[in-house]
Design a protein around this motif. Structure first.
Motif, PDB file in Angstrom:
ATOM      1  N   GLU A 163       0.438  -1.247  -0.361  1.00  0.00           N
ATOM      2  CA  GLU A 163       0.141   0.165   0.237  1.00  0.00           C
ATOM      3  C   GLU A 163       0.947   1.371  -0.384  1.00  0.00           C
ATOM      4  OE1 GLU A 163      -1.795  -1.125   4.765  1.00  0.00           O
ATOM      5  OE2 GLU A 163      -2.135   1.015   3.642  1.00  0.00           O
ATOM      6  N   GLY A 164       0.090   2.336  -0.168  1.00  0.00           N
ATOM      7  CA  GLY A 164       1.032   3.595  -0.557  1.00  0.00           C
ATOM      8  C   GLY A 164       0.368   4.258  -1.052  1.00  0.00           C
ATOM      9  N   SER A 165       0.972   5.672  -1.670  1.00  0.00           N
ATOM     10  CA  SER A 165       0.472   6.779  -2.547  1.00  0.00           C
ATOM     11  C   SER A 165       0.216   6.453  -3.934  1.00  0.00           C
ATOM     12  CB  SER A 165       1.527   7.983  -2.326  1.00  0.00           C
ATOM     13  OG  SER A 165       2.078   7.599  -3.256  1.00  0.00           O
ATOM     14  N   GLY A 166      -1.193   6.550  -4.813  1.00  0.00           N
ATOM     15  CA  GLY A 166      -1.263   6.159  -5.992  1.00  0.00           C
ATOM     16  C   GLY A 166       0.351   5.995  -6.660  1.00  0.00           C
ATOM     17  N   ALA A 167       1.366   7.834  -7.117  1.00  0.00           N
ATOM     18  CA  ALA A 167       2.391   7.985  -7.137  1.00  0.00           C
ATOM     19  C   ALA A 167       3.575   6.940  -6.786  1.00  0.00           C
ATOM     20  CB  ALA A 167       2.378   9.448  -7.160  1.00  0.00           C
ATOM     21  N   GLY A 168       3.652   6.535  -5.838  1.00  0.00           N
ATOM     22  CA  GLY A 168       4.629   5.957  -5.296  1.00  0.00           C
ATOM     23  C   GLY A 168       4.826   4.765  -5.731  1.00  0.00           C
ATOM     24  N   LEU A 169       3.088   3.536  -5.516  1.00  0.00           N
ATOM     25  CA  LEU A 169       3.049   2.234  -5.962  1.00  0.00           C
ATOM     26  C   LEU A 169       2.969   2.703  -8.109  1.00  0.00           C
ATOM     27  CD1 LEU A 169      -0.217   1.268  -4.198  1.00  0.00           C
ATOM     28  CD2 LEU A 169       2.512   0.638  -3.729  1.00  0.00           C
ATOM     29  N   LEU A 170       3.231   4.033  -8.485  1.00  0.00           N
ATOM     30  CA  LEU A 170       3.124   3.612  -9.915  1.00  0.00           C
ATOM     31  C   LEU A 170       4.809   3.362 -10.242  1.00  0.00           C
ATOM     32  CD1 LEU A 170       1.182   4.010 -12.164  1.00  0.00           C
ATOM     33  CD2 LEU A 170       1.654   6.620 -12.243  1.00  0.00           C
ATOM     34  N   ASP A 171       5.682   4.132  -9.143  1.00  0.00           N
ATOM     35  CA  ASP A 171       7.547   4.686  -9.448  1.00  0.00           C
ATOM     36  C   ASP A 171       7.811   2.898  -8.614  1.00  0.00           C
ATOM     37  OD1 ASP A 171       7.081   6.715 -10.328  1.00  0.00           O
ATOM     38  OD2 ASP A 171       7.098   7.608  -8.648  1.00  0.00           O
ATOM     39  N   ASP A 172       6.882   2.180  -7.988  1.00  0.00           N
ATOM     40  CA  ASP A 172       7.884   0.812  -7.171  1.00  0.00           C
ATOM     41  C   ASP A 172       8.207  -0.037  -9.015  1.00  0.00           C
ATOM     42  OD1 ASP A 172       7.004  -0.554  -3.948  1.00  0.00           O
ATOM     43  OD2 ASP A 172       7.589  -1.872  -5.912  1.00  0.00           O
ATOM     44  N   PRO A 173       9.181  -0.424  -8.606  1.00  0.00           N
ATOM     45  CA  PRO A 173       9.678  -1.377  -9.626  1.00  0.00           C
ATOM     46  C   PRO A 173       8.860  -2.486  -9.639  1.00  0.00           C
ATOM     47  CG  PRO A 173      11.660  -0.663  -7.904  1.00  0.00           C
ATOM     48  CD  PRO A 173      10.118  -0.321  -8.077  1.00  0.00           C
ATOM     49  N   GLN A 174       8.926  -3.425  -8.312  1.00  0.00           N
ATOM     50  CA  GLN A 174       8.065  -4.707  -8.903  1.00  0.00           C
ATOM     51  C   GLN A 174       6.786  -4.185  -8.928  1.00  0.00           C
ATOM     52  OE1 GLN A 174       8.406  -5.498  -4.419  1.00  0.00           O
ATOM     53  NE2 GLN A 174       9.425  -8.035  -4.884  1.00  0.00           N
ATOM     54  N   VAL A 175       5.780  -3.235  -8.583  1.00  0.00           N
ATOM     55  CA  VAL A 175       4.140  -2.798  -9.288  1.00  0.00           C
ATOM     56  C   VAL A 175       4.734  -3.083 -10.764  1.00  0.00           C
ATOM     57  CG1 VAL A 175       2.787  -1.385  -9.392  1.00  0.00           C
ATOM     58  CG2 VAL A 175       3.749  -1.910  -7.209  1.00  0.00           C
ATOM     59  N   ARG A 176       5.359  -2.403 -11.448  1.00  0.00           N
ATOM     60  CA  ARG A 176       6.124  -2.210 -12.988  1.00  0.00           C
ATOM     61  C   ARG A 176       6.522  -2.960 -13.214  1.00  0.00           C
ATOM     62  NH1 ARG A 176       7.230   3.704 -13.568  1.00  0.00           N
ATOM     63  NH2 ARG A 176       7.624   3.020 -15.029  1.00  0.00           N
ATOM     64  N   GLN A 177       7.366  -3.757 -12.637  1.00  0.00           N
ATOM     65  CA  GLN A 177       7.088  -5.263 -13.408  1.00  0.00           C
ATOM     66  C   GLN A 177       6.553  -5.918 -13.669  1.00  0.00           C
ATOM     67  OE1 GLN A 177      10.403  -6.996 -13.957  1.00  0.00           O
ATOM     68  NE2 GLN A 177       9.751  -8.143 -15.474  1.00  0.00           N
ATOM     69  N   ALA A 178       5.375  -6.028 -12.324  1.00  0.00           N
ATOM     70  CA  ALA A 178       4.285  -7.337 -12.350  1.00  0.00           C
ATOM     71  C   ALA A 178       2.772  -6.308 -12.945  1.00  0.00           C
ATOM     72  CB  ALA A 178       3.412  -7.484 -11.264  1.00  0.00           C
TER      73      ALA A 178
END
Lengths: 290, 239
Positions: B215-230
């Motif tokens: 969980e986190g801010s929308g922008a934060g998750l968008l920058d998260d490499p794992q989220v981007r990968q998945a």
């Protein structure tokens, strides 16, 4: 030619009652997805209520109708609370199966109670205008039956208006289409079910009262009326009360025509034949939506 | 405003949610993303009262709403736009919207709300007399959102609103979400269009295999490499 027209006219008059009988069944089936095979017995109960009010209290049967409709509607509320309310908790397929069982049990019970209470004799409400007719271009029109058709038409019109414009009428239509979506708009689905069921039984009661005026009632008429109503529902399809009423008229006309062409005993066959043909060729019904 | 704690629920034999906690504050836009079958829809259906959870608590305005019937929750300001829109296809657009204002509280303000919905979706005003079933997918989604707004919600939950829509229609409804949110309505958004959802949301939850895994801010998750990968694909990582 005159004989044919006369028979067709009588068929049309009876068809109006078929339409009214089917409207209640169609409403309940369309909204609750519950098939109440005791619908004919509710018609029978309405008939005896009218008979009792007319002979016991001396009310005119058409006036008695004003009491029969709310009384049978209240009976509907009780039946929903005691029986059908449990059926609607299941998914649609299970609802139909369970409602058949509940309905058959109810039909047998009501039949037996009626035999006890009223004996198995056929009865008909004697009225001042019984046997009176008006002439219409050489045809003979029984006054009582003509009035019955008018009342049936008026009741269908009123119900239709309520469903089209009324706040709860619209809610009932929404629930019929998608009960979960209706629930998410804040509609109390159980209340809509209850209301639709009460209206359906009230219409059955009205049909019964009209049958006891122009025709005759006995504890055994239930099955026959359930069958007629079912045929009309299949013929007309779900979703339009006016369509259901027209379907009733069509069945009445078809029965009269076949009785005249093939002889009286074939009257009952044509309905089932229509039932069969519509199921084969147009399963959503003449006026139904696929 | 909405607080879900340690919620568990099953979907048939499947464990759809296990110990899920999440919250949505007043005026917030919160996104819930995750792969198909992660339990997102079940979470929304639990909150709306359509599914009874096995364990855990749902608080709305600080009150436990376990066992409260769905139509009562609507009256209390919680609306859900279900997946697949679920319009009353045999009714007109106008009838669908008016029927939306069924709770007494919403009924009193029906005409004013209707005007606002038609201002938000001018396309619907043009089609008000048309049967809802005859509209395009994007227009139907507008009716579904408008119908939910007619209940005057304080929290609007949406289940996959962009599913099956053309890119332009998706853009249009996401713009509307911002507008709705500015008028003071909180939004809880379940989306498979992860980029759009995280771009819009103030905060977001990642749901995988029935659990909250991030969980986190929308922008934060968008920058998260794992989220981007998945969720955004390998190309997104490179960019």
């Amino acid at each position: 030619m005159r004989v044919l027209l006369q028979q067709l006219l009588l068929g049309l008059l009876l068809g109006g009652l078929y339409g009214l009988a089917a409207a209640g069944l169609s409403l309940i089936f369309g909204v609750l997805k519950v098939l109440n095979v005791a619908h004919g017995e509710l018609i029978m109960v309405g008939g005896y209520l009218a008979f009792w009010l007319a002979t016991g209290l001396g009310l005119d049967p058409f006036l008695a109708l004003l009491a029969v409709i709310p009384l049978t509607a209240v009976l509907g509320l009780a039946l929903y609370g005691a029986l059908f309310g449990f059926v609607v908790r299941f998914d649609e397929e299970t609802r139909i199966k369970n409602s058949l069982l509940v309905g058959f049990g109810l039909a047998l019970t009501l039949h037996a109670l009626a035999v006890r209470a009223f004996t198995a004799d056929e009865r008909s409400i004697p009225t001042a205008y019984w046997g009176q007719t008006v002439a219409l271009g050489g045809l003979v029109v029984p006054v009582g039956r003509l009035a019955s058709l008018a009342v049936a038409l008026a009741l269908i019109g009123l119900t239709h208006l309520f469903l089209a414009r009324g706040r709860w009428g619209q809610a009932i239509r929404a629930v019929a289409e998608d009960w979960e979506a209706a629930l998410l708009q804040g509609i109390d689905v159980r209340r809509a079910y209850l209301l639709a069921f009460a209206i359906g039984t009230g219409l059955a009661g009205a049909a019964g009262a009209l049958v006891s005026v122009g025709y005759s009632i006995s504890p055994a008429i239930g099955l026959e009326w359930t069958l007629k109503a079912l045929i009309v529902v299949v013929l007309a399809g779900l979703g339009s009360l006016v369509g259901t009423f027209v379907g009733g008229l069509v069945l009445g006309l078809a029965e009269a025509a076949s009785a005249l062409t093939f002889g009286g005993p074939y009257r009952e066959v044509v309905g089932l034949l229509l039932f069969f043909c519509v199921l084969l060729g147009r399963p959503q019904g003449l006026f139904g939506r696929a | 405003m909405l607080e879900v704690s340690e919620l568990s629920a099953t979907h048939g034999e499947l464990q759809a949610l296990s110990g899920v906690s999440a919250r949505v504050g007043a005026g917030e836009i919160v996104a819930l993303v995750g792969s198909n079958g992660a339990g997102k829809t079940t979470l929304l259906r639990c909150i709306a009262g359509l599914v009874r959870p096995r364990a855990g608590r749902i608080r709305w305005d600080g009150e436990d709403v376990a066992g409260v019937l769905p139509h009562r929750l609507v009256e209390r300001g919680l609306a859900l736009v279900p997946e697949g829109r679920r319009l009353f296809g045999r009714m007109t657009v106008d009838e669908n919207l008016r029927l939306g204002a069924f709770p007494p509280r919403a009924l009193r303000e029906r005409e004013a709300t209707l005007d606002r919905v038609y201002t938000t979706f001018p396309r619907l005003a043009e089609r008000r007399r048309q049967l809802a079933g005859s509209l395009s997918g994007g227009e139907q989604q507008m009716v579904a959102i408008g119908r939910a707004l007619m209940t005057r919600p304080r929290l609007l939950m949406l289940d996959e609103p962009s599913l099956g829509l053309a890119p332009r229609a998706v853009e249009a409804i996401f713009r509307v979400f911002t507008e709705i949110n500015r008028s003071g309505v909180a939004i809880f958004l379940v989306e498979q269009n992860v980029r759009a959802a995280l771009g819009l949301a103030h905060r977001a939850y990642l749901l995988e295999h029935a659990r909250v895994v991030g969980e986190g801010s929308g922008a934060g998750l968008l920058d998260d490499p794992q989220v981007r990968q998945a969720y955004l694909g390998p190309l997104a990582v490179v960019r």
